[in-house]
Design a protein around this motif. Structure first.
Motif, PDB file in Angstrom:
ATOM      1  N   ARG A 178      51.271  -4.951  -2.172  1.00 15.31           N
ATOM      2  CA  ARG A 178      50.861  -5.544  -3.438  1.00 15.31           C
ATOM      3  C   ARG A 178      49.572  -6.362  -3.329  1.00 15.31           C
ATOM      4  NH1 ARG A 178      55.718  -5.800  -6.740  1.00 15.31           N
ATOM      5  NH2 ARG A 178      56.004  -3.605  -7.256  1.00 15.31           N
ATOM      6  N   SER A 179      48.955  -6.353  -2.175  1.00 10.82           N
ATOM      7  CA  SER A 179      47.673  -7.051  -2.052  1.00 10.82           C
ATOM      8  C   SER A 179      46.590  -6.386  -2.894  1.00 10.82           C
ATOM      9  CB  SER A 179      47.230  -7.109  -0.589  1.00 10.82           C
ATOM     10  OG  SER A 179      47.052  -5.803  -0.064  1.00 10.82           O
ATOM     11  N   TYR A 180      46.856  -5.170  -3.379  1.00 18.12           N
ATOM     12  CA  TYR A 180      45.886  -4.517  -4.265  1.00 18.12           C
ATOM     13  C   TYR A 180      45.762  -5.286  -5.580  1.00 18.12           C
ATOM     14  CZ  TYR A 180      49.477  -2.811  -7.455  1.00 18.12           C
ATOM     15  OH  TYR A 180      50.475  -2.761  -8.389  1.00 18.12           O
ATOM     16  N   LEU A 181      46.788  -6.072  -5.925  1.00 18.16           N
ATOM     17  CA  LEU A 181      46.803  -6.836  -7.170  1.00 18.16           C
ATOM     18  C   LEU A 181      46.105  -8.167  -6.906  1.00 18.16           C
ATOM     19  CD1 LEU A 181      47.861  -6.652 -10.087  1.00 18.16           C
ATOM     20  CD2 LEU A 181      49.977  -7.731  -9.293  1.00 18.16           C
ATOM     21  N   LYS A 182      44.898  -8.308  -7.409  1.00 19.78           N
ATOM     22  CA  LYS A 182      44.054  -9.442  -7.077  1.00 19.78           C
ATOM     23  C   LYS A 182      44.299 -10.625  -8.011  1.00 19.78           C
ATOM     24  CE  LYS A 182      42.101  -7.221  -3.755  1.00 19.78           C
ATOM     25  NZ  LYS A 182      42.432  -7.567  -2.366  1.00 19.78           N
ATOM     26  N   ASP A 183      44.145 -11.824  -7.461  1.00 16.16           N
ATOM     27  CA  ASP A 183      44.242 -13.043  -8.266  1.00 16.16           C
ATOM     28  C   ASP A 183      42.874 -13.347  -8.867  1.00 16.16           C
ATOM     29  OD1 ASP A 183      46.998 -13.938  -7.885  1.00 16.16           O
ATOM     30  OD2 ASP A 183      46.427 -14.171  -5.783  1.00 16.16           O
ATOM     31  N   LEU A 184      42.809 -13.391 -10.179  1.00 17.64           N
ATOM     32  CA  LEU A 184      41.577 -13.718 -10.877  1.00 17.64           C
ATOM     33  C   LEU A 184      41.634 -15.152 -11.385  1.00 17.64           C
ATOM     34  CD1 LEU A 184      40.982 -10.444 -12.952  1.00 17.64           C
ATOM     35  CD2 LEU A 184      40.130 -11.039 -10.675  1.00 17.64           C
ATOM     36  N   PRO A 185      40.490 -15.773 -11.632  1.00 14.43           N
ATOM     37  CA  PRO A 185      40.506 -17.137 -12.175  1.00 14.43           C
ATOM     38  C   PRO A 185      41.302 -17.191 -13.475  1.00 14.43           C
ATOM     39  CG  PRO A 185      38.278 -16.491 -11.546  1.00 14.43           C
ATOM     40  CD  PRO A 185      39.116 -15.255 -11.451  1.00 14.43           C
ATOM     41  N   ALA A 186      42.017 -18.315 -13.670  1.00 12.91           N
ATOM     42  CA  ALA A 186      42.847 -18.442 -14.874  1.00 12.91           C
ATOM     43  C   ALA A 186      42.555 -19.714 -15.654  1.00 12.91           C
ATOM     44  CB  ALA A 186      44.326 -18.405 -14.496  1.00 12.91           C
ATOM     45  N   VAL A 187      42.185 -20.799 -14.955  1.00 10.20           N
ATOM     46  CA  VAL A 187      41.932 -22.087 -15.608  1.00 10.20           C
ATOM     47  C   VAL A 187      40.534 -22.545 -15.227  1.00 10.20           C
ATOM     48  CG1 VAL A 187      42.699 -24.476 -15.860  1.00 10.20           C
ATOM     49  CG2 VAL A 187      44.384 -22.651 -15.553  1.00 10.20           C
ATOM     50  N   ASP A 188      39.713 -22.840 -16.208  1.00  7.98           N
ATOM     51  CA  ASP A 188      38.296 -23.119 -15.981  1.00  7.98           C
ATOM     52  C   ASP A 188      38.072 -24.260 -14.995  1.00  7.98           C
ATOM     53  OD1 ASP A 188      37.896 -21.168 -17.882  1.00  7.98           O
ATOM     54  OD2 ASP A 188      37.631 -22.587 -19.529  1.00  7.98           O
ATOM     55  N   SER A 189      38.641 -25.429 -15.268  1.00  8.05           N
ATOM     56  CA  SER A 189      38.358 -26.610 -14.451  1.00  8.05           C
ATOM     57  C   SER A 189      38.938 -26.490 -13.053  1.00  8.05           C
ATOM     58  CB  SER A 189      38.912 -27.864 -15.140  1.00  8.05           C
ATOM     59  OG  SER A 189      40.318 -27.768 -15.286  1.00  8.05           O
ATOM     60  N   ARG A 195      53.585   0.763 -12.810  1.00  7.64           N
ATOM     61  CA  ARG A 195      52.420   1.586 -13.194  1.00  7.64           C
ATOM     62  C   ARG A 195      51.191   1.137 -12.420  1.00  7.64           C
ATOM     63  NH1 ARG A 195      48.909   4.148 -12.888  1.00  7.64           N
ATOM     64  NH2 ARG A 195      47.586   5.168 -14.454  1.00  7.64           N
ATOM     65  N   LEU A 196      51.027  -0.171 -12.262  1.00  8.45           N
ATOM     66  CA  LEU A 196      49.886  -0.668 -11.496  1.00  8.45           C
ATOM     67  C   LEU A 196      49.994  -0.268 -10.028  1.00  8.45           C
ATOM     68  CD1 LEU A 196      49.428  -4.249 -13.023  1.00  8.45           C
ATOM     69  CD2 LEU A 196      48.274  -2.125 -13.652  1.00  8.45           C
ATOM     70  N   ASP A 197      51.232  -0.143  -9.531  1.00  8.90           N
ATOM     71  CA  ASP A 197      51.422   0.318  -8.150  1.00  8.90           C
ATOM     72  C   ASP A 197      50.785   1.690  -7.936  1.00  8.90           C
ATOM     73  OD1 ASP A 197      52.754  -1.926  -7.338  1.00  8.90           O
ATOM     74  OD2 ASP A 197      54.765  -1.074  -7.494  1.00  8.90           O
ATOM     75  N   GLU A 198      50.796   2.510  -8.967  1.00  3.15           N
ATOM     76  CA  GLU A 198      50.193   3.842  -8.842  1.00  3.15           C
ATOM     77  C   GLU A 198      48.693   3.740  -8.605  1.00  3.15           C
ATOM     78  OE1 GLU A 198      51.282   6.227 -12.192  1.00  3.15           O
ATOM     79  OE2 GLU A 198      53.417   5.747 -12.035  1.00  3.15           O
ATOM     80  N   PHE A 199      48.050   2.768  -9.231  1.00  2.85           N
ATOM     81  CA  PHE A 199      46.636   2.515  -8.927  1.00  2.85           C
ATOM     82  C   PHE A 199      46.485   2.074  -7.475  1.00  2.85           C
ATOM     83  CE2 PHE A 199      46.345   1.530 -13.628  1.00  2.85           C
ATOM     84  CZ  PHE A 199      45.558   2.628 -13.944  1.00  2.85           C
ATOM     85  N   GLY A 200      47.416   1.215  -7.026  1.00  3.45           N
ATOM     86  CA  GLY A 200      47.361   0.740  -5.645  1.00  3.45           C
ATOM     87  C   GLY A 200      47.521   1.864  -4.647  1.00  3.45           C
ATOM     88  N   VAL A 201      48.394   2.831  -4.945  1.00  8.17           N
ATOM     89  CA  VAL A 201      48.578   3.989  -4.070  1.00  8.17           C
ATOM     90  C   VAL A 201      47.284   4.782  -3.952  1.00  8.17           C
ATOM     91  CG1 VAL A 201      49.782   6.197  -3.849  1.00  8.17           C
ATOM     92  CG2 VAL A 201      51.061   4.142  -4.475  1.00  8.17           C
ATOM     93  N   GLU A 202      46.511   4.815  -5.025  1.00  2.00           N
ATOM     94  CA  GLU A 202      45.236   5.537  -5.017  1.00  2.00           C
ATOM     95  C   GLU A 202      44.136   4.764  -4.291  1.00  2.00           C
ATOM     96  OE1 GLU A 202      44.378   6.174  -9.109  1.00  2.00           O
ATOM     97  OE2 GLU A 202      46.147   7.443  -9.464  1.00  2.00           O
ATOM     98  N   GLY A 203      44.478   3.576  -3.779  1.00  2.00           N
ATOM     99  CA  GLY A 203      43.504   2.772  -3.041  1.00  2.00           C
ATOM    100  C   GLY A 203      42.638   1.908  -3.930  1.00  2.00           C
ATOM    101  N   LYS A 204      43.036   1.724  -5.172  1.00  2.00           N
ATOM    102  CA  LYS A 204      42.245   0.926  -6.106  1.00  2.00           C
ATOM    103  C   LYS A 204      42.791  -0.501  -6.172  1.00  2.00           C
ATOM    104  CE  LYS A 204      41.221   4.998  -8.934  1.00  2.00           C
ATOM    105  NZ  LYS A 204      41.472   5.692 -10.217  1.00  2.00           N
ATOM    106  N   THR A 205      41.867  -1.439  -6.360  1.00  3.28           N
ATOM    107  CA  THR A 205      42.261  -2.829  -6.562  1.00  3.28           C
ATOM    108  C   THR A 205      42.331  -3.104  -8.059  1.00  3.28           C
ATOM    109  OG1 THR A 205      39.942  -3.519  -6.401  1.00  3.28           O
ATOM    110  CG2 THR A 205      41.275  -3.610  -4.397  1.00  3.28           C
TER     111      THR A 205
END
Length: 692
Positions: free
Chosen positions: A583-594, A541-551
């Protein structure tokens, strides 16, 4: 007479000149290293005093140095001069590696004449080390040839049978697996295929450059992944292929090494080696869960075996080779530095108690330090000496978790058996030295590691070398006691080996396990995750966002749902890709504070996928970078004003998770970003948080 005196003078001049050049090289590199590692700036002129000091020592100690080189480094051999010349040429040709990259960031500018002298000194030093290493290898060749000549047909059949068993077992596990792999158990999997693609598309030189650069830029470097590249190129990116490559190039060599050590102690050695392997079922489990780190355990085991087989006072060259092996293990995986340090401390104790000679310790230090500092100085200063205690503070889960990890994968019973065998060996005069090393090294290693961070599954490989060797030596001694000894070995091995065969449900949170685990509690059965296909459907489903050019950014970081699991869902289940989107449209967000901090990555995403309940694996206090923005969006507060909540949701029924999609309609205002930053800093006042 005059001819002899002239030769003696020339000899002193050579050793003095060589010492002076090496001193200049060491001074320049030390100046850069102190800046890189500790931000300590010392005047280069003061450090260059090392040049004349070592030159003087070379002149004064010329006789002793010449004797040492003759005994340990082919000194006096005419061809050895060619080695020095080649090393000098190599340093001059590779000045970027030897000098420019090594002093980068050290605030140094060298005039051409000083740069030339530095490179000459580096070449001489490299020549000295190379000759010592060649001598160590040459010294061990007779024993190696003798050992191979002693192999019989049944020995080769034993190795073939071991190889077949490993491949069949790994294939069965990989084929039956129906789960999704993420994080540590998937990082090397993905990087292996990235490296394979570089080999295929850009050639071997580009791939080697990628491997070299990864040593300096990530803790999960590509060095071990190189072993798995052939299978990746031949058979593709499936999880099964990846696990088969680990079985063949990481697990099998380690098991073959254990068999070889057992055979060297008791022929034919099959039962002895087999007993040690069966007593450590976690080796198989660690390999089939995707940890190529097991290759490093093999290198460390080889180093320990070389130490145990060397008697008497010890030779400098032998321990130089041992040090090189430990340095290699550290490059393969930086946390093997704990093994290397514990090994050094054990050698110090063992040397003081039994050898009465500094040669082993000096040889080990030279073999370990030289290749790391000469070729990989910035790796040592920037990565190996980084403040991991602060960086991984969120992963400091307490001593209880460390103990649970040991008991889960080794079992209390086996650890008590190993402790008993170690004490028994220590009490036996003939085995006292071996017992001291095999007891002290893992205890020191555990103490050092647990002071910095909490153990993960792969970190337990630190104890495999000492445990395996201790079991082999101990079982060998028990075998001298006939049937009683055989029963004792069986009592130690059989329960530990059979326990993982008992069907059981395995949790993903180590704190949920009881602290009292007499036997290993993992399972040989291939894992089956209910609801695994929900992740496949979600990423499609997220791939469909990627096809639309969205991150897209996923605000979830738990063992159930995380970005790594989404990326690996299809390949984990051998499912085909239904979309060709990158799949580079799927961005890595921060996960651990320190570890990650909080930068602008969140605000660069067009779509934010938020899980409800909010998915965390280290708790709110350690994952505010996930919890705070997810809470704002779910509650319609703060930055939520910049996003439109889509009517569509995705429900992971088995796990009871609903994923909501928020589409950015405008850039959050500085006030909205500041409000989110305040939420995070309310928990971490000292943390630097992006405010727009």
């Amino acid at each position: 007479m005059r001819k002899t005196q002239g030769a003696w003078v020339l000899s002193r001049l050579w050793y003095g000149g060589a010492g002076g050049l090496m001193g200049i090289f060491l001074a320049v590199r030390l100046r850069a290293f102190l800046v890189q590692a500790r931000d300590l700036t010392l005047p280069l002129g003061a450090l260059l005093v090392l040049g004349p000091v070592l030159a003087l020592l070379g002149v004064v100690l010329a006789k002793a140095v010449r004797t040492h080189l003759r005994n340990m480094a082919f000194g006096g051999q005419k061809w050895s001069w060619a080695v020095y010349l080649l090393c000098i040429v190599a340093c001059l040709a590779g000045r970027k590696l030897v000098l420019e990259e090594a002093i980068a960031g050290g605030g140094l500018w060298l005039p051409p004449w000083l740069e030339g002298l530095t490179l000459l000194g580096g070449g001489v030093l490299l020549g000295v080390f190379t000759l010592h290493l060649l001598f160590a290898l040459w010294e061990g060749l007779p024993n190696l040839r003798r050992w191979f000549r002693g192999l019989k047909r049944r020995d080769w059949l034993t190795l073939l049978g071991l190889w077949v068993v490993v491949n069949v077992a790994v294939f069965a596990y990989a084929t039956g697996s129906q789960t999704v792999y993420s994080w540590d158990s998937a990082i090397y999997w993905r990087s292996t295929y990235t490296l394979a693609e570089t080999f295929r598309d850009q050639g071997i030189l580009a791939a080697l450059r990628q491997i070299y650069q990864s040593i300096f830029t990530t803790d999960y470097n590509d060095t071990i992944g190189l072993l798995c590249v052939p299978f990746a190129l031949l058979f593709g990116p499936s999880r099964r292929v990846y696990l088969m490559s680990i079985g063949n190039f990481c697990l099998f060599p380690l098991l073959a090494l254990l068999w070889a050590y057992a055979r060297s102690r008791r022929r034919p050695g099959l039962w002895l080696g087999l007993a040690a392997m069966l007593a450590l079922p976690s080796l198989f489990y660690t390999s089939v869960t995707g940890f190529v780190d097991i290759a490093g355990a093999g290198v460390c085991t080889f180093a320990l075996i070389l130490c145990l087989r060397e008697g008497g006072k010890g030779r400098f060259s032998r321990f130089l080779l041992i040090g090189v092996l430990c340095a290699l293990a550290v490059v393969l995986r930086r946390w093997y530095a704990f093994f290397a340090l514990a090994f050094l401390l054990s050698l110090l104790v063992e040397g003081a108690a039994f050898r009465r000679s500094p040669a082993p310790v000096l040889g080990y230090l030279c073999g370990f330090a030289f290749p790391l500092l000469f070729f990989l100085q910035t790796f040592v200063s920037k990565r190996l000496l980084a403040d991991y205690a602060a960086q991984y503070a969120a992963y400091d889960l307490g001593l209880g978790v460390d103990i649970r990890m040991l008991f889960r994968y080794y079992g209390i019973w086996l650890l008590l058996v190993a402790l008993g065998l170690g004490v028994w060996l220590l009490l036996r005069r003939a085995d006292r030295r071996v017992g001291a090393v095999l007891l002290l090294e893992p205890l020191l290693c555990f103490y050092l590691f647990s002071r910095i961070q909490t153990h993960g599954q792969q970190h337990l490989l630190l104890y495999v070398p000492a445990l395996a060797c201790l079991l082999i030596v101990g079982f060998d001694r028990l075998a001298d006691h006939g049937r009683l000894g055989a029963l004792a070995v069986a009592a130690a091995v059989v329960p530990t080996c059979l326990s993982p065969a008992i069907p059981r449900t395995q949790g993903t949170i180590i704190q949920d396990y009881p602290i009292f685990m007499p036997l290993p509690t993992f399972s040989y059965a291939p894992p089956v995750r209910e609801g695994a296909w929900d992740l496949v459907e979600l990423v499609r489903r997220l791939d469909e966002f990627g096809v639309e050019g969205k991150t897209v950014g996923l605000l979830a970081s738990s063992f159930t749902l995380n970005t790594s699991a989404l990326r690996n869902a299809e390949d984990s289940l051998n499912a085909p890709r239904v979309s060709d989107v990158d799949r580079s449209y799927l961005k890595d967000l921060p996960a651990v504070d320190s570890r990650d901090g909080f930068g602008p990555a969140l605000y660069d995403c067009d779509i934010l996928a938020v899980a409800d309940p909010i998915q965390l694996h280290l708790g709110e206090e350690n994952q505010q970078v996930v919890y705070a923005p997810a809470r704002c969006l779910l509650d319609g507060e703060g930055i939520a004003g910049a996003y439109e909540k889509l009517e569509e949701t995705f429900v992971m029924e088995h796990d009871g998770i609903t994923v909501y999609f928020f589409q950015k309609v405008r850039q959050p205002t500085p006030e909205e970003m500041g409000e989110l930053a305040d939420r995070i800093q309310a928990v971490h006042p000292e943390m630097q948080v992006y405010r727009g």
